[in-house]
Design a protein around this motif. Structure first.
Motif, PDB file in Angstrom:
ATOM      1  N   TYR A  17      66.701  54.806   1.703  1.00 35.71           N
ATOM      2  CA  TYR A  17      66.905  55.176   0.300  1.00 35.71           C
ATOM      3  C   TYR A  17      68.307  54.771  -0.157  1.00 35.71           C
ATOM      4  N   ILE A  18      69.307  55.057   0.667  1.00 34.85           N
ATOM      5  CA  ILE A  18      70.694  54.711   0.323  1.00 34.85           C
ATOM      6  C   ILE A  18      70.845  53.204   0.202  1.00 34.85           C
ATOM      7  N   GLN A  19      70.235  52.454   1.106  1.00 35.57           N
ATOM      8  CA  GLN A  19      70.346  50.989   1.052  1.00 35.57           C
ATOM      9  C   GLN A  19      69.652  50.437  -0.195  1.00 35.57           C
ATOM     10  N   SER A  20      68.482  50.975  -0.533  1.00 31.63           N
ATOM     11  CA  SER A  20      67.797  50.480  -1.734  1.00 31.63           C
ATOM     12  C   SER A  20      68.579  50.877  -2.993  1.00 31.63           C
ATOM     13  N   TYR A  21      69.203  52.058  -2.984  1.00 29.64           N
ATOM     14  CA  TYR A  21      70.031  52.497  -4.112  1.00 29.64           C
ATOM     15  C   TYR A  21      71.222  51.562  -4.276  1.00 29.64           C
ATOM     16  N   GLU A  24      69.951  48.347  -5.824  1.00 31.58           N
ATOM     17  CA  GLU A  24      69.523  48.567  -7.203  1.00 31.58           C
ATOM     18  C   GLU A  24      70.715  48.709  -8.149  1.00 31.58           C
ATOM     19  N   HIS A  25      71.760  49.392  -7.686  1.00 30.63           N
ATOM     20  CA  HIS A  25      72.910  49.662  -8.555  1.00 30.63           C
ATOM     21  C   HIS A  25      74.123  48.772  -8.242  1.00 30.63           C
ATOM     22  N   THR A  30      78.759  52.803   1.033  1.00 30.34           N
ATOM     23  CA  THR A  30      77.865  53.958   1.181  1.00 30.34           C
ATOM     24  C   THR A  30      78.455  55.206   0.542  1.00 30.34           C
ATOM     25  N   VAL A  33      77.681  55.327  -3.072  1.00 29.06           N
ATOM     26  CA  VAL A  33      76.272  55.670  -3.309  1.00 29.06           C
ATOM     27  C   VAL A  33      76.069  57.172  -3.190  1.00 29.06           C
ATOM     28  N   ARG A  36      77.633  58.977  -6.079  1.00 29.99           N
ATOM     29  CA  ARG A  36      76.865  58.818  -7.317  1.00 29.99           C
ATOM     30  C   ARG A  36      75.568  59.649  -7.269  1.00 29.99           C
ATOM     31  N   ILE A  37      74.897  59.644  -6.147  1.00 29.66           N
ATOM     32  CA  ILE A  37      73.670  60.439  -6.011  1.00 29.66           C
ATOM     33  C   ILE A  37      73.980  61.918  -6.211  1.00 29.66           C
ATOM     34  N   GLU A  40      74.628  62.463  -9.941  1.00 26.46           N
ATOM     35  CA  GLU A  40      73.368  62.452 -10.684  1.00 26.46           C
ATOM     36  C   GLU A  40      72.581  63.744 -10.451  1.00 26.46           C
TER      37      GLU A  40
END
Length: 117
Positions: A17-21, A24-25, A30, A33, A36-37, A40
Motif C-alpha cells: 500500500y505504501i509503495q503504491s501510494y 500514485e502521489h 517512506t 508517505v 501524509r497518510i 489525511e
C-alpha cells in the motif's frame, strides 16, 4: 517539523500500500508517505466528527421544532377544552337556575292558591 528516526516492521499488504501510494502521489520517501497518510486520516476523522456534529445539531433542531409545534397544539386543545367546559357549566347553571325559578314559581302559586281559599 522535527523528525525522529523509527524502525518499522510492516505486513506485506501495508508495504504494498505504501509503495503504491508513493507511486500514485510521486513521493520518494517512506516517511513522507506515512506522514501524509496520517495527516489525511486526521482530516478525514475531523470531517467525520464535524459531519456527526452537524447531523446531531440538525436532528436536535428538528426535535425542538416538533416539540414547539406539539406544545402549541396542546395549548390550543386545552383552550378549546376549557371553553367547552365553561360553556357546558354555564348551560348547566342556567338549567339549574331555571329549574329553581320554576320550583319557586310553583311554590309561590301553591301558596297563593292556599291563601285564596
Amino acid at each position: 517539523m522535527m523528525k525522529k528516526r523509527m524502525k518499522l516492521s510492516l505486513p506485506p499488504e501495508a508495504k504494498k500500500y505504501i509503495q503504491s501510494y508513493m507511486k500514485e502521489h510521486h513521493l520518494s520517501f517512506t516517511d513522507d508517505v506515512i506522514s501524509r497518510i496520517c495527516q489525511e486520516h486526521e482530516e478525514a476523522q475531523k470531517k467525520e466528527d464535524d459531519s456527526i456534529k452537524k447531523v446531531v445539531k440538525d436532528v436536535t433542531q428538528n426535535i425542538e421544532d416538533l416539540l414547539q409545534r406539539e406544545r402549541l397544539h396542546i395549548k390550543k386543545e386545552l383552550l378549546y377544552m376549557e371553553q367547552n367546559i365553561e360553556r357546558s357549566t354555564m348551560n348547566s347553571l342556567k338549567e339549574v337556575e331555571d329549574y329553581g325559578i320554576a320550583q319557586r314559581g310553583e311554590l309561590f302559586a301553591s301558596l297563593l292558591e292556599g291563601y285564596k281559599k
